[in-house]
Scaffold this motif. Structure first.
Motif, PDB file in Angstrom:
ATOM      1  N   THR A 171       0.826  -1.212   0.000  1.00 54.21           N
ATOM      2  CA  THR A 171       0.000   0.000   0.000  1.00 54.21           C
ATOM      3  C   THR A 171       0.859   1.259   0.000  1.00 54.21           C
ATOM      4  OG1 THR A 171      -1.755  -1.155   1.177  1.00 54.21           O
ATOM      5  CG2 THR A 171      -1.786   1.257   1.299  1.00 54.21           C
ATOM      6  N   ALA A 172       0.458   2.202  -0.850  1.00 49.71           N
ATOM      7  CA  ALA A 172       1.129   3.508  -0.909  1.00 49.71           C
ATOM      8  C   ALA A 172       0.134   4.594  -0.499  1.00 49.71           C
ATOM      9  CB  ALA A 172       1.620   3.783  -2.330  1.00 49.71           C
ATOM     10  N   VAL A 173       0.537   5.413   0.480  1.00 50.39           N
ATOM     11  CA  VAL A 173      -0.262   6.584   0.891  1.00 50.39           C
ATOM     12  C   VAL A 173       0.404   7.810   0.279  1.00 50.39           C
ATOM     13  CG1 VAL A 173      -1.014   8.015   2.837  1.00 50.39           C
ATOM     14  CG2 VAL A 173      -0.962   5.523   3.075  1.00 50.39           C
ATOM     15  N   LEU A 174      -0.368   8.603  -0.462  1.00 47.47           N
ATOM     16  CA  LEU A 174       0.214   9.777  -1.132  1.00 47.47           C
ATOM     17  C   LEU A 174      -0.634  11.010  -0.845  1.00 47.47           C
ATOM     18  CD1 LEU A 174      -0.113   7.230  -3.535  1.00 47.47           C
ATOM     19  CD2 LEU A 174       1.916   8.468  -4.222  1.00 47.47           C
ATOM     20  N   THR A 175      -0.022  12.032  -0.245  1.00 50.31           N
ATOM     21  CA  THR A 175      -0.730  13.304  -0.082  1.00 50.31           C
ATOM     22  C   THR A 175      -0.372  14.213  -1.258  1.00 50.31           C
ATOM     23  OG1 THR A 175       0.980  14.429   1.232  1.00 50.31           O
ATOM     24  CG2 THR A 175      -0.598  13.060   2.442  1.00 50.31           C
ATOM     25  N   GLY A 176      -1.266  15.159  -1.547  1.00 53.95           N
ATOM     26  CA  GLY A 176      -1.060  15.996  -2.736  1.00 53.95           C
ATOM     27  C   GLY A 176      -1.123  15.149  -3.994  1.00 53.95           C
ATOM     28  N   MET A 183       0.532  -1.515  -6.715  1.00 54.22           N
ATOM     29  CA  MET A 183       0.300  -1.138  -5.313  1.00 54.22           C
ATOM     30  C   MET A 183      -1.147  -0.694  -5.089  1.00 54.22           C
ATOM     31  SD  MET A 183       3.812   0.924  -4.323  1.00 54.22           S
ATOM     32  CE  MET A 183       3.728   0.528  -2.562  1.00 54.22           C
ATOM     33  N   ASN A 184      -1.643  -0.902  -3.868  1.00 56.34           N
ATOM     34  CA  ASN A 184      -2.902  -0.290  -3.445  1.00 56.34           C
ATOM     35  C   ASN A 184      -2.629   1.209  -3.277  1.00 56.34           C
ATOM     36  OD1 ASN A 184      -3.786  -2.990  -3.009  1.00 56.34           O
ATOM     37  ND2 ASN A 184      -2.941  -2.918  -0.937  1.00 56.34           N
ATOM     38  N   LEU A 185      -3.540   2.047  -3.729  1.00 56.26           N
ATOM     39  CA  LEU A 185      -3.313   3.492  -3.640  1.00 56.26           C
ATOM     40  C   LEU A 185      -4.242   4.152  -2.635  1.00 56.26           C
ATOM     41  CD1 LEU A 185      -3.018   4.566  -7.404  1.00 56.26           C
ATOM     42  CD2 LEU A 185      -1.194   3.877  -5.836  1.00 56.26           C
ATOM     43  N   VAL A 186      -3.659   4.935  -1.746  1.00 52.71           N
ATOM     44  CA  VAL A 186      -4.438   5.820  -0.888  1.00 52.71           C
ATOM     45  C   VAL A 186      -4.122   7.236  -1.353  1.00 52.71           C
ATOM     46  CG1 VAL A 186      -4.884   6.609   1.461  1.00 52.71           C
ATOM     47  CG2 VAL A 186      -4.296   4.200   1.037  1.00 52.71           C
ATOM     48  N   LEU A 187      -5.087   7.852  -2.039  1.00 52.04           N
ATOM     49  CA  LEU A 187      -4.876   9.167  -2.647  1.00 52.04           C
ATOM     50  C   LEU A 187      -5.524  10.235  -1.783  1.00 52.04           C
ATOM     51  CD1 LEU A 187      -5.921   8.211  -6.303  1.00 52.04           C
ATOM     52  CD2 LEU A 187      -3.623   8.133  -5.314  1.00 52.04           C
ATOM     53  N   ALA A 243      -4.910  18.062  12.025  1.00 52.70           N
ATOM     54  CA  ALA A 243      -4.564  16.822  12.726  1.00 52.70           C
ATOM     55  C   ALA A 243      -5.716  15.817  12.709  1.00 52.70           C
ATOM     56  CB  ALA A 243      -4.164  17.138  14.171  1.00 52.70           C
ATOM     57  N   ASP A 244      -6.945  16.297  12.954  1.00 54.31           N
ATOM     58  CA  ASP A 244      -8.072  15.360  13.048  1.00 54.31           C
ATOM     59  C   ASP A 244      -8.349  14.672  11.707  1.00 54.31           C
ATOM     60  OD1 ASP A 244      -8.922  17.796  11.966  1.00 54.31           O
ATOM     61  OD2 ASP A 244     -10.914  17.714  12.863  1.00 54.31           O
ATOM     62  N   GLN A 245      -8.187  15.420  10.602  1.00 51.40           N
ATOM     63  CA  GLN A 245      -8.415  14.809   9.284  1.00 51.40           C
ATOM     64  C   GLN A 245      -7.335  13.775   8.972  1.00 51.40           C
ATOM     65  OE1 GLN A 245      -9.260  17.549   6.057  1.00 51.40           O
ATOM     66  NE2 GLN A 245     -10.390  18.932   7.402  1.00 51.40           N
ATOM     67  N   MET A 246      -6.103  14.068   9.358  1.00 48.62           N
ATOM     68  CA  MET A 246      -5.015  13.115   9.124  1.00 48.62           C
ATOM     69  C   MET A 246      -5.169  11.885  10.028  1.00 48.62           C
ATOM     70  SD  MET A 246      -2.958  13.883   6.647  1.00 48.62           S
ATOM     71  CE  MET A 246      -1.297  13.223   6.925  1.00 48.62           C
ATOM     72  N   GLU A 247      -5.647  12.089  11.247  1.00 49.51           N
ATOM     73  CA  GLU A 247      -5.872  10.955  12.159  1.00 49.51           C
ATOM     74  C   GLU A 247      -6.964  10.035  11.613  1.00 49.51           C
ATOM     75  OE1 GLU A 247      -6.510  13.093  15.811  1.00 49.51           O
ATOM     76  OE2 GLU A 247      -4.373  13.603  15.945  1.00 49.51           O
ATOM     77  N   ALA A 248      -8.027  10.650  11.089  1.00 48.46           N
ATOM     78  CA  ALA A 248      -9.116   9.857  10.500  1.00 48.46           C
ATOM     79  C   ALA A 248      -8.603   9.071   9.289  1.00 48.46           C
ATOM     80  CB  ALA A 248     -10.266  10.776  10.094  1.00 48.46           C
ATOM     81  N   LEU A 249      -7.759   9.717   8.491  1.00 40.12           N
ATOM     82  CA  LEU A 249      -7.168   9.048   7.324  1.00 40.12           C
ATOM     83  C   LEU A 249      -6.348   7.833   7.768  1.00 40.12           C
ATOM     84  CD1 LEU A 249      -6.266   8.990   4.267  1.00 40.12           C
ATOM     85  CD2 LEU A 249      -4.269  10.280   5.047  1.00 40.12           C
ATOM     86  N   ALA A 250      -5.470   8.037   8.742  1.00 42.75           N
ATOM     87  CA  ALA A 250      -4.590   6.949   9.199  1.00 42.75           C
ATOM     88  C   ALA A 250      -5.410   5.769   9.709  1.00 42.75           C
ATOM     89  CB  ALA A 250      -3.648   7.462  10.287  1.00 42.75           C
ATOM     90  N   ALA A 251      -6.485   6.063  10.454  1.00 42.78           N
ATOM     91  CA  ALA A 251      -7.337   4.993  10.992  1.00 42.78           C
ATOM     92  C   ALA A 251      -8.005   4.228   9.851  1.00 42.78           C
ATOM     93  CB  ALA A 251      -8.392   5.589  11.922  1.00 42.78           C
ATOM     94  N   THR A 252      -8.463   4.955   8.823  1.00 44.10           N
ATOM     95  CA  THR A 252      -9.120   4.321   7.671  1.00 44.10           C
ATOM     96  C   THR A 252      -8.139   3.435   6.908  1.00 44.10           C
ATOM     97  OG1 THR A 252     -10.540   6.265   7.487  1.00 44.10           O
ATOM     98  CG2 THR A 252     -10.483   4.798   5.590  1.00 44.10           C
ATOM     99  N   VAL A 253      -6.919   3.943   6.709  1.00 46.00           N
ATOM    100  CA  VAL A 253      -5.890   3.170   5.990  1.00 46.00           C
ATOM    101  C   VAL A 253      -5.591   1.868   6.735  1.00 46.00           C
ATOM    102  CG1 VAL A 253      -3.459   3.140   5.267  1.00 46.00           C
ATOM    103  CG2 VAL A 253      -4.840   5.194   4.890  1.00 46.00           C
TER     104      VAL A 253
END
Length: 300
Positions: free
Chosen positions: A9-14, A32-36, A67-77
């Motif tokens: 899995t690849a997590v990519l911001t921007g 790879m699985n993509l987290v966009l 921070a809260d949006q990034m925390e939600a993202l990390a939990a989802t990933v």
């Protein structure tokens, strides 16, 4: 060497444009699985549509400064894919102007995205990656933080951006050393592009309303025009830089420079430091550009 990307899995911001999108394309080619993630809804939707049906895609509108949006993202990933093998903390915005003319909103916006976005990516995904590494001796992970040559040099009339990118270089170098203390399985790199044609010079399109700037000052308008010109005349493409990112992953290389020739300026800067010399004129190779900037700022 982390050459087996398929199913990881690849997590990519921007990820909606520029380097993020081009790196996502190469990650997809490698299966790879993509987290966009992107703050710009339409660009994100277009990017996600490009990969649908080819590889598993999770697309999220995220303001990396929050921070809260990034925390939600990390939990989802974590829930959907587990620990990512590749995290590309890439989201960034540009800003210019004389450093005392930047408003508090300018500082909050640029440091929020360029620095805190990387901080959130590192603090949220590194523990997940270390946990995966501890559970499996064969597991490999890599974090790439996007800084800039403005993280190595201090060109005038773009101070807020310089400050944010120097901080990303510092964070990344420290992360490299800290990871080396605890694991051989998770590594990191810092990407320092010079002027490359991406959407960076039009970043203000995504500036949040609550951090809206006042009317731009003359120095900011001059800085914007110079950046537009430099970015749009960039001869190296975002796709070529993305290829450099994967080459660095394969070689476990820390520093990634799109324009190695610009390292001469870094050497001059460090020699200034070593010799206790006042900072060298950044335009000593191209005095006419320095003269134009001076004349424009002084109203001449």
């Amino acid at each position: 060497m982390m050459k087996d990307y398929a199913g990881k899995t690849a997590v990519l911001t921007g990820a909606g444009s520029g380097f993020g999108l081009e790196v996502a394309r190469l990650a997809a080619e490698r299966g790879m699985n993509l987290v966009l993630c992107d703050v710009q809804e339409d660009a994100l939707a277009k990017a996600a549509a490009e990969f649908e049906g080819k590889v598993p895609v999770l697309a999220r509108r995220v303001d990396v400064a929050k921070a809260d949006q990034m925390e939600a993202l990390a939990a989802t990933v974590k829930k959907r894919f587990g620990a990512p093998s590749f995290v590309f903390n890439n989201a960034g915005v540009g800003s210019g102007g004389l450093i005392w003319e930047n408003s508090l909103a300018d500082w909050d916006w640029v440091l929020g995205v360029n620095l805190m976005g990387v901080v959130h990516g590192v603090r949220l995904f590194t523990p997940m990656m270390l946990e995966a590494a501890a559970a499996d001796p064969a597991w490999q992970g890599h974090i790439v933080n996007t800084a800039s040559m403005a993280g190595m040099l201090n060109p005038p009339n773009m101070g807020v951006y310089n400050v944010s990118k120097h901080a990303v270089v510092s964070l990344s170098e420290t992360l490299y050393q800290d990871l080396a203390l605890v694991t051989d399985q998770v590594r990191c790199s810092v990407l320092c592009p010079f002027f490359v044609a991406t959407g960076i010079s039009q970043s203000h399109r995504n500036r949040p309303a609550e951090l809206a700037g006042a009317k731009p000052s003359r120095s900011q308008l001059i800085g914007q025009a110079m950046t537009d010109k430099a970015v749009n005349s960039g001869k190296i493409t975002a796709a070529e830089v993305a290829a450099m990112v994967f080459a660095a992953l394969d070689r476990e290389q820390f520093y990634i420079f799109s324009h190695p020739k610009s390292l001469a300026g870094v050497q001059t800067r460090l020699e200034d430091v070593m010799q206790l010399r006042n900072p060298t004129d950044p335009f000593h190779d191209k005095p006419e550009i320095g003269q134009q900037l001076k004349a424009a700022l002084r109203g001449g």
